[in-house]
Design a protein around this motif. Structure first.
Motif, PDB file in Angstrom:
ATOM      1  N   TYR A 107      26.238  63.267  50.840  1.00 13.12           N
ATOM      2  CA  TYR A 107      25.029  63.119  51.624  1.00 13.12           C
ATOM      3  C   TYR A 107      24.939  61.691  52.166  1.00 13.12           C
ATOM      4  O   TYR A 107      25.369  60.729  51.519  1.00 13.12           O
ATOM      5  N   GLN A 111      22.137  58.936  53.721  1.00 15.45           N
ATOM      6  CA  GLN A 111      20.702  58.686  53.778  1.00 15.45           C
ATOM      7  C   GLN A 111      20.421  57.361  54.472  1.00 15.45           C
ATOM      8  O   GLN A 111      20.898  56.308  54.047  1.00 15.45           O
ATOM      9  N   PRO A 164      18.025  62.518  52.400  1.00 16.27           N
ATOM     10  CA  PRO A 164      19.478  62.677  52.497  1.00 16.27           C
ATOM     11  C   PRO A 164      19.834  63.825  53.435  1.00 16.27           C
ATOM     12  O   PRO A 164      19.111  64.827  53.508  1.00 16.27           O
ATOM     13  N   LEU A 175      23.215  66.321  54.623  1.00 17.80           N
ATOM     14  CA  LEU A 175      24.589  66.715  54.297  1.00 17.80           C
ATOM     15  C   LEU A 175      25.560  66.184  55.334  1.00 17.80           C
ATOM     16  O   LEU A 175      25.365  66.349  56.534  1.00 17.80           O
ATOM     17  N   GLU A 229      23.160  74.920  52.254  1.00 15.50           N
ATOM     18  CA  GLU A 229      22.788  73.547  52.495  1.00 15.50           C
ATOM     19  C   GLU A 229      21.302  73.344  52.257  1.00 15.50           C
ATOM     20  O   GLU A 229      20.475  74.118  52.719  1.00 15.50           O
ATOM     21  N   GLN A 230      20.999  72.283  51.521  1.00 15.57           N
ATOM     22  CA  GLN A 230      19.619  71.905  51.292  1.00 15.57           C
ATOM     23  C   GLN A 230      19.226  70.893  52.363  1.00 15.57           C
ATOM     24  O   GLN A 230      19.891  69.885  52.558  1.00 15.57           O
ATOM     25  N   PHE A 233      16.559  68.155  53.523  1.00 13.61           N
ATOM     26  CA  PHE A 233      15.570  67.292  52.890  1.00 13.61           C
ATOM     27  C   PHE A 233      14.510  66.828  53.891  1.00 13.61           C
ATOM     28  O   PHE A 233      14.803  66.563  55.061  1.00 13.61           O
TER      29      PHE A 233
END
Lengths: 113, 114
Positions: free
Chosen positions: A36, A38, A44, A46, B102-103, B105
């Motif tokens: 990830y 950020q 974050p 991917l 996929e997460q 955020f």
């Protein structure tokens, strides 16, 4: 207990250089390894991910190298750019995705011109 | 596609006060996660919902933290009473289903406890 160990904590790379971030894990139940990115003030996002049945995955300037026997994996950023300056987290998830995503502590990358 | 929305973005409270955070996941995402990210560390999962049911809350300090997702969409995370060590960014994430999806955020809520 830190399940994914990440190094280095911070990294400074010249523009055009290669950035390398390393991670190691112990839990053999992990079977999916995402990275990830950020940026400050953002969540974050991917970047790239790999499964342990392959040793390398490349997407553009980003490459994951995976060593299953050593339980290590790394992120390589080729031709690093100032816009790549961010914090990078390796992560791991296992048991067909039914265990929580576990993150490393992060690497703060600064790419200087 | 709109992203994960969180509010407020920043919150400063005194210790022993209570605070609540709100999250609106991406439309159609059945799984919702709350993470705590302490400065200099990676996110740590606090609780995971599948629709309106709790899947994993093993790392949620239940004596002071609570979370709900009553209608399987929005979620709130509450801390009562807050401690100094609760100062962190609270991230909400969502995914279509559990497993390797996929997460995504949200931007997080930065909490400072004085």
């Amino acid at each position: 207990q830190q399940q994914v160990k990440q190094s280095p904590q911070s990294l400074i790379v010249q523009k055009g250089g290669i950035s390398i971030i390393n991670c190691a894990y112990e839990n053999t139940a992990f079977d999916y390894f995402p990275w990830y990115q950020q940026f400050p003030g953002k969540g974050p996002a991917l970047l790239i991910a790999i499964r342990p049945d392959v040793s390398e995955k490349k997407e553009g300037r980003f490459t994951i190298s995976f060593n299953k026997s050593a339980k290590q994996f790394s992120l390589h950023i080729m031709d690093s750019q100032p816009g790549d300056s961010a914090t990078y987290f390796c992560a791991a998830i296992g048991n067909s995705g039914n265990t929580p995503l576990v993150f490393g502590k992060g690497t703060r990358l600064s790419v200087i011109a | 596609e709109a992203g994960v929305a969180q509010s407020p973005r920043y919150k400063i409270i005194e210790k022993r006060q209570s605070v609540a955070f709100w999250c609106n996941p991406i439309s159609g995402h059945a799984t919702l996660y709350w993470y705590q990210q302490i400065l200099g560390q990676g996110p740590k999962l606090l609780i995971q919902f599948q629709n309106n049911g709790v899947v994993d809350d093993s790392q949620l300090p239940k004596d002071r933290f609570s979370a709900e997702r009553l209608k399987g969409v929005d979620s709130t995370l509450k801390i009562q009473p807050a401690k100094l060590e609760d100062s962190a960014v609270y991230l909400c994430a969502s995914s279509r289903v559990m497993s390797y999806n996929e997460q995504f955020f949200g931007p997080g809520t930065r909490l400072t406890v004085l």
